[in-house]
Design a protein around this motif. Structure first.
Motif, mmCIF file in Angstrom:
data_model
loop_
_atom_site.group_PDB
_atom_site.id
_atom_site.type_symbol
_atom_site.label_atom_id
_atom_site.label_comp_id
_atom_site.label_asym_id
_atom_site.label_seq_id
_atom_site.Cartn_x
_atom_site.Cartn_y
_atom_site.Cartn_z
ATOM 1 N N ASN A 327 0.841 -1.194 0.000
ATOM 2 C CA ASN A 327 0.000 0.000 0.000
ATOM 3 C C ASN A 327 0.872 1.239 0.000
ATOM 4 O O ASN A 327 1.918 1.282 0.667
ATOM 5 C CB ASN A 327 -0.917 0.012 1.222
ATOM 6 C CG ASN A 327 -1.911 -1.125 1.201
ATOM 7 O OD1 ASN A 327 -2.731 -1.232 0.308
ATOM 8 N ND2 ASN A 327 -1.843 -1.989 2.199
ATOM 9 N N ALA A 328 0.453 2.249 -0.743
ATOM 10 C CA ALA A 328 1.161 3.524 -0.765
ATOM 11 C C ALA A 328 0.142 4.649 -0.695
ATOM 12 O O ALA A 328 -0.932 4.556 -1.295
ATOM 13 C CB ALA A 328 2.012 3.655 -2.030
ATOM 14 N N SER A 330 -0.997 8.775 -1.114
ATOM 15 C CA SER A 330 -0.799 9.810 -2.124
ATOM 16 C C SER A 330 0.462 10.611 -1.840
ATOM 17 O O SER A 330 0.686 11.084 -0.720
ATOM 18 C CB SER A 330 -2.014 10.737 -2.139
ATOM 19 O OG SER A 330 -1.848 11.781 -3.073
ATOM 20 N N ASP A 356 -1.221 -0.297 -10.454
ATOM 21 C CA ASP A 356 -2.090 0.190 -9.392
ATOM 22 C C ASP A 356 -3.439 -0.517 -9.457
ATOM 23 O O ASP A 356 -3.634 -1.434 -10.256
ATOM 24 C CB ASP A 356 -2.247 1.711 -9.465
ATOM 25 C CG ASP A 356 -2.936 2.188 -10.744
ATOM 26 O OD1 ASP A 356 -3.611 1.364 -11.413
ATOM 27 O OD2 ASP A 356 -2.822 3.378 -11.073
ATOM 28 N N THR A 362 3.349 1.302 -13.910
ATOM 29 C CA THR A 362 4.324 2.366 -13.738
ATOM 30 C C THR A 362 5.254 2.407 -14.949
ATOM 31 O O THR A 362 5.553 1.387 -15.559
ATOM 32 C CB THR A 362 5.164 2.153 -12.470
ATOM 33 O OG1 THR A 362 5.842 0.893 -12.568
ATOM 34 C CG2 THR A 362 4.290 2.152 -11.238
ATOM 35 N N ASP A 387 8.111 4.847 -8.645
ATOM 36 C CA ASP A 387 7.165 5.892 -9.023
ATOM 37 C C ASP A 387 6.749 6.643 -7.766
ATOM 38 O O ASP A 387 7.164 6.293 -6.649
ATOM 39 C CB ASP A 387 5.943 5.299 -9.721
ATOM 40 C CG ASP A 387 5.259 6.284 -10.655
ATOM 41 O OD1 ASP A 387 5.578 7.486 -10.591
ATOM 42 O OD2 ASP A 387 4.404 5.862 -11.447
ATOM 43 N N ALA A 389 3.188 7.691 -5.847
ATOM 44 C CA ALA A 389 1.756 7.388 -5.853
ATOM 45 C C ALA A 389 0.958 8.670 -6.029
ATOM 46 O O ALA A 389 1.140 9.636 -5.291
ATOM 47 C CB ALA A 389 1.360 6.688 -4.555
ATOM 48 N N GLU A 390 0.073 8.685 -7.012
ATOM 49 C CA GLU A 390 -0.758 9.856 -7.258
ATOM 50 C C GLU A 390 -2.033 9.839 -6.424
ATOM 51 O O GLU A 390 -2.768 10.824 -6.386
ATOM 52 C CB GLU A 390 -1.100 9.942 -8.749
ATOM 53 C CG GLU A 390 0.126 10.156 -9.623
ATOM 54 C CD GLU A 390 -0.220 10.324 -11.090
ATOM 55 O OE1 GLU A 390 -1.429 10.355 -11.396
ATOM 56 O OE2 GLU A 390 0.697 10.433 -11.915
ATOM 57 N N ASN A 392 -4.041 7.253 -2.932
ATOM 58 C CA ASN A 392 -3.915 6.092 -2.051
ATOM 59 C C ASN A 392 -4.272 4.846 -2.842
ATOM 60 O O ASN A 392 -5.384 4.724 -3.349
ATOM 61 C CB ASN A 392 -4.848 6.226 -0.846
ATOM 62 C CG ASN A 392 -4.483 7.406 0.030
ATOM 63 O OD1 ASN A 392 -3.375 7.918 -0.035
ATOM 64 N ND2 ASN A 392 -5.411 7.847 0.860
ATOM 65 N N HIS A 393 -3.334 3.933 -2.960
ATOM 66 C CA HIS A 393 -3.540 2.743 -3.800
ATOM 67 C C HIS A 393 -2.924 1.521 -3.144
ATOM 68 O O HIS A 393 -1.967 1.621 -2.371
ATOM 69 C CB HIS A 393 -2.882 2.914 -5.173
ATOM 70 C CG HIS A 393 -3.715 3.655 -6.170
ATOM 71 N ND1 HIS A 393 -5.021 3.330 -6.445
ATOM 72 C CD2 HIS A 393 -3.415 4.698 -6.980
ATOM 73 C CE1 HIS A 393 -5.479 4.156 -7.375
ATOM 74 N NE2 HIS A 393 -4.525 5.005 -7.709
ATOM 75 N N TYR A 395 -0.849 -1.459 -4.580
ATOM 76 C CA TYR A 395 -0.101 -1.779 -5.792
ATOM 77 C C TYR A 395 0.218 -3.276 -5.826
ATOM 78 O O TYR A 395 0.467 -3.896 -4.789
ATOM 79 C CB TYR A 395 1.191 -0.968 -5.859
ATOM 80 C CG TYR A 395 0.961 0.492 -6.156
ATOM 81 C CD1 TYR A 395 1.040 0.979 -7.456
ATOM 82 C CD2 TYR A 395 0.632 1.378 -5.141
ATOM 83 C CE1 TYR A 395 0.817 2.313 -7.734
ATOM 84 C CE2 TYR A 395 0.402 2.719 -5.409
ATOM 85 C CZ TYR A 395 0.496 3.183 -6.710
ATOM 86 O OH TYR A 395 0.266 4.509 -6.982
ATOM 87 N N LYS A 415 9.478 2.496 0.679
ATOM 88 C CA LYS A 415 8.547 3.614 0.525
ATOM 89 C C LYS A 415 9.031 4.788 1.363
ATOM 90 O O LYS A 415 9.561 4.606 2.450
ATOM 91 C CB LYS A 415 7.128 3.218 0.970
ATOM 92 C CG LYS A 415 6.512 2.104 0.152
ATOM 93 C CD LYS A 415 5.083 1.816 0.600
ATOM 94 C CE LYS A 415 5.021 1.286 2.013
ATOM 95 N NZ LYS A 415 3.639 0.984 2.446
#
Length: 573
Positions: A327-328, A330, A356, A362, A387, A389-390, A392-393, A395, A415
Motif C-alpha cells: 500500500n502507498a 498519495s 495500481d 508504472t 514511481d 503514488a498519485e 492512495n492505492h 499496488y 517507501k
C-alpha cells in the motif's frame, strides 16, 4: 400427481479414486432394475447416492435425497436421444427452507443443445433436499436421473467469506474444489505482519481456471496469480503485508471452461507462511544494502530531512511468476528492486511489473535500458521499478521468472514521502507557490516536481536550483511552461525569463541519469529559489544615463543658432 414409469437402477460396483484432501465421485455400473415406491406423504420419490432412476413421463416429477453438512452432491438428468423436439427438462433443487440451491449456470441446469441437465452444490446443513425435474412440452419423454454424493475435504462447507473455516496463520491446507464449490479460509493478522500464500494446483490440465484472492478486513481484494501451464510446477505465490489488524479471508475457486467433468473435484494445496511484525527484517539498516540511499556527494547541496524509509524485503526461490502487494499513500515514493543471486545461470532472469488498482502500469525508470528486467548474460542482476503514488492505492508487484530453472532473488519494496508538495508530477497538479518562494524539496529520476506561480506580462523571474545531483552523474533541467503551453528552458547560461502574458507559469524541476548510466532510485534533495521582479520595478536601460544639459541657445542640434556652421571645428570647410 402421476409419476409415470420409474425404474430404480441399483449398484453392484463402486470405484473410488483417492486424492489429497478429498476424492473423485463414485462411478456406478448398472446391474439390476427395481420398481421404487413413491413416498405417499411427501409426494416425492427418494433417490440415493449412486442411484440412477429411469423415468417415462409427460409432467414434472419430484424427488428427494438426504445430505449431510459439507457433503457435495451432483444430479444429472439425461434425455433419450429420440426425445420429441421442444420437450425439454430442467432441474431445480431446494433445501428444507425452500431456498433454491445447485450452483450452476441456468443453461447447464436445463437441456438444450445437448440432452443433459445438471445441478450441483455443497450442502450447507444436514437435511432433506427436494429435486424437481420440470418437463416442458406436451409429449411423453424418457430420461434418467442420477445422483452422486461425496465429501471433498474436511473444511466444507465454507462457500462464502461469512462461513470461512478458521485456520492457523502457518497452516498447510490440503483440499479439493469444483466449479460449484468455493472455499474460504479465515486467518487473523496484525498490522505489519507479512504473509506468503503458496498455491499448488493441476486444474489447468483439465482446462480449469483457478481464481484466488485475499479479502482484507476492510473488504479489499488482493488477487493471487493463477496457476497455469506457464508455471512449471503448477505453483503460484502471493506475498503481502497486513495494513490493518483483523481477519483476512483466503478465497479459492475453479471455473471449468470446457464444460465437462465438472463433478470431479480438483485437489489443491494452500501453504500459509506467517511472519509477525516484530520478526520482519529491515535490510536497510546497513546503508550499503539500500537501493534508495542517496550518494553522500559534496556538501554544497541541501540535506534531506525526512522520515526513515519503510522497507519490506522478501527472499524468494522459485521458477514461477510470483505476486506481491503493498500500500502507498498519495505522494509517497516507492522503489521496487528484485536482485538475483549472482550465481544465477545465464538467461534465468526476472522482470518486474508494478500496477495500481486500476491496472495502470508504472513507467520504466529512466537510465540504461531496460531497467525492469535482469540480464544475467551481461551480469546485470537487478530489475527495478519506481514511481510516486498519485493517490492512495494498493499496488501489485509481479515478478516474472524467465527461463525454467529455479533461481533465488531478494525483492525489496521501499517507501518514503519525498516532500510535502508531492504528488506534483504533472503540470496539471503543480503546487502553487509565491513568486519569491524558496522551496526545499526532494526529487528523483522518476519524480518530476512542478510549481505554479502567477505572473503579469513584463514581469521577470530568475530561478536557481541548488543540489548535489552531479554526484549521481545526473543532469538537472528546469523548464518553465507559459499559460499558452510554450516551454522555456532555464539554465546557468540563461537563469531568467520574461513573462510575455498574464497568467500561471509552471516551473518544472527534473533530475535524470545520463543515457548510458544505470537507473538510480535515489532521492535527491534540492532547493529552488525564485526571484520575482514585477514589471513596474524593472529599470529601463535608456533611462540609466545622466540628464542632458540644455544648450545655451535653447536648441538641441549643436549649432550656434545663426545657421552658419563654418566656425565649428568639426565641420569641414
Amino acid at each position: 400427481m402421476s409419476y409415470g414409469n420409474l425404474t430404480r437402477i441399483g449398484l453392484v460396483a463402486l470405484m473410488v479414486l483417492s486424492v489429497v484432501g478429498g476424492g473423485v465421485f463414485a462411478t456406478a455400473a448398472v446391474a439390476q432394475d427395481s420398481q421404487p415406491t413413491a413416498d405417499e406423504d411427501s409426494g416425492a420419490t427418494p433417490i440415493h447416492d449412486g442411484e440412477t432412476l429411469s423415468v417415462t413421463t409427460n409432467s414434472t416429477q419430484t424427488f428427494t435425497f438426504n445430505a449431510t453438512r459439507g457433503e457435495a452432491f451432483a444430479l444429472t438428468a439425461t434425455l433419450e436421444d429420440d426425445a420429441p423436439a421442444y420437450n425439454e427438462i430442467a432441474i431445480n433443487v431446494y433445501d428444507e427452507n425452500g431456498t433454491e440451491v445447485g450452483k450452476l449456470d441456468r443453461d447447464e441446469m436445463r437441456t438444450g443443445e445437448d440432452s443433459t441437465a445438471e445441478a450441483a452444490d455443497v450442502a450447507s446443513t444436514d437435511g432433506t433436499y427436494t429435486v424437481k425435474v420440470v418437463k416442458g412440452g406436451d409429449k411423453t419423454v424418457n430420461y434418467t436421473l442420477a445422483l452422486e454424493q461425496k465429501r471433498f475435504d474436511e473444511y466444507d462447507p465454507n462457500e462464502s467469506p461469512e462461513t470461512a473455516t478458521e485456520v492457523d496463520a502457518n497452516a498447510t491446507i490440503e483440499a479439493a474444489s469444483a466449479a460449484y464449490d468455493e472455499d474460504n479460509y479465515a486467518v487473523n493478522l496484525t498490522r505489519g505482519d507479512e504473509m506468503a500464500i503458496n498455491v499448488t494446483s493441476d486444474g489447468w490440465e483439465r482446462f480449469w481456471y483457478d481464481q484466488g484472492y485475499v479479502i482484507t478486513p476492510s473488504g479489499e481484494k488482493i488477487g493471487i496469480t493463477p496457476t497455469d501451464a506457464e508455471s512449471p510446477d503448477h505453483h503460484s505465490t502471493l506475498r503481502f503485508e497486513a495494513n490493518e489488524t483483523g481477519t483476512y479471508v483466503v478465497h479459492w475457486e475453479y471455473s471449468n471452461e470446457n464444460g465437462s467433468d465438472r463433478f470431479t473435484p480438483e485437489p489443491y494445496s494452500l501453504d500459509l507462511q506467517h511472519t509477525p511484525d516484530d520478526e520482519v527484517t529491515n535490510p536497510f539498516e546497513d546503508p550499503e544494502e539500500s537501493p534508495s540511499n542517496p550518494d553522500d556527494g559534496g556538501d554544497t547541496g541541501p540535506e534531506k530531512n525526512l522520515p526513515d524509509e519503510e522497507v519490506t524485503t522478501y527472499s524468494v526461490t522459485t521458477n514461477a511468476t510470483e505476486t506481491f502487494t503493498f500500500n502507498a499513500t498519495s505522494g509517497e515514493a516507492f522503489a521496487v528492486v528484485a536482485t538475483l543471486d549472482e550465481n544465477t545461470s545465464d538467461y534465468q532472469d526476472v522482470a518486474v511489473t508494478v500496477t495500481d488498482e486500476n491496472g495502470n502500469e508504472t513507467e520504466n525508470v529512466p537510465g540504461g535500458q531496460p531497467n525492469d528486467v535482469t540480464e544475467t548474460v551481461t551480469a546485470d542482476f537487478t530489475a527495478k521499478a519506481a514511481d510516486v503514488a498519485e493517490a492512495n492505492h494498493t499496488y501489485t508487484v509481479e515478478v516474472q521468472a524467465i527461463g525454467d530453472e529455479q533461481r533465488q532473488y531478494n525483492l525489496t519494496i521501499a517507501k518514503e514521502q519525498p516532500d510535502q508538495d508531492d504528488p506534483n508530477e504533472n503540470v496539471a497538479d503543480a503546487t502553487s507557490v509565491d513568486a519569491n518562494a524558496t522551496v526545499d524539496a526532494v526529487a528523483a529520476s522518476y519524480d518530476d516536481d512542478n510549481y505554479a506561480v502567477n505572473l503579469t506580462a513584463g514581469d521577470e523571474m530568475e530561478l536557481d536550483v541548488i543540489s548535489n545531483a552531479s554526484d549521481h552523474e545526473w543532469y538537472e533541467r528546469v523548464t518553465v511552461t507559459a499559460p499558452d503551453g510554450e516551454s522555456v528552458y532555464v539554465d546557468d547560461y540563461k537563469p531568467s525569463f520574461e513573462a510575455k502574458q498574464n497568467g500561471t507559469y509552471v516551473v518544472s524541476v527534473t533530475f535524470g541519469p545520463r543515457a548510458a548510466e544505470d537507473a538510480d532510485l535515489s532521492l535527491e534533495a534540492y532547493t529552488l529559489e525564485l526571484d520575482h521582479m514585477p514589471d513596474d520595478t524593472i529599470d529601463n536601460p535608456e533611462d540609466d544615463g545622466p540628464d542632458p544639459v540644455p544648450p545655451e541657445n535653447g536648441t538641441d542640434d549643436g549649432s550656434d543658432g545663426d545657421g552658419d556652421d563654418s566656425d565649428d571645428p568639426t565641420c569641414p570647410v
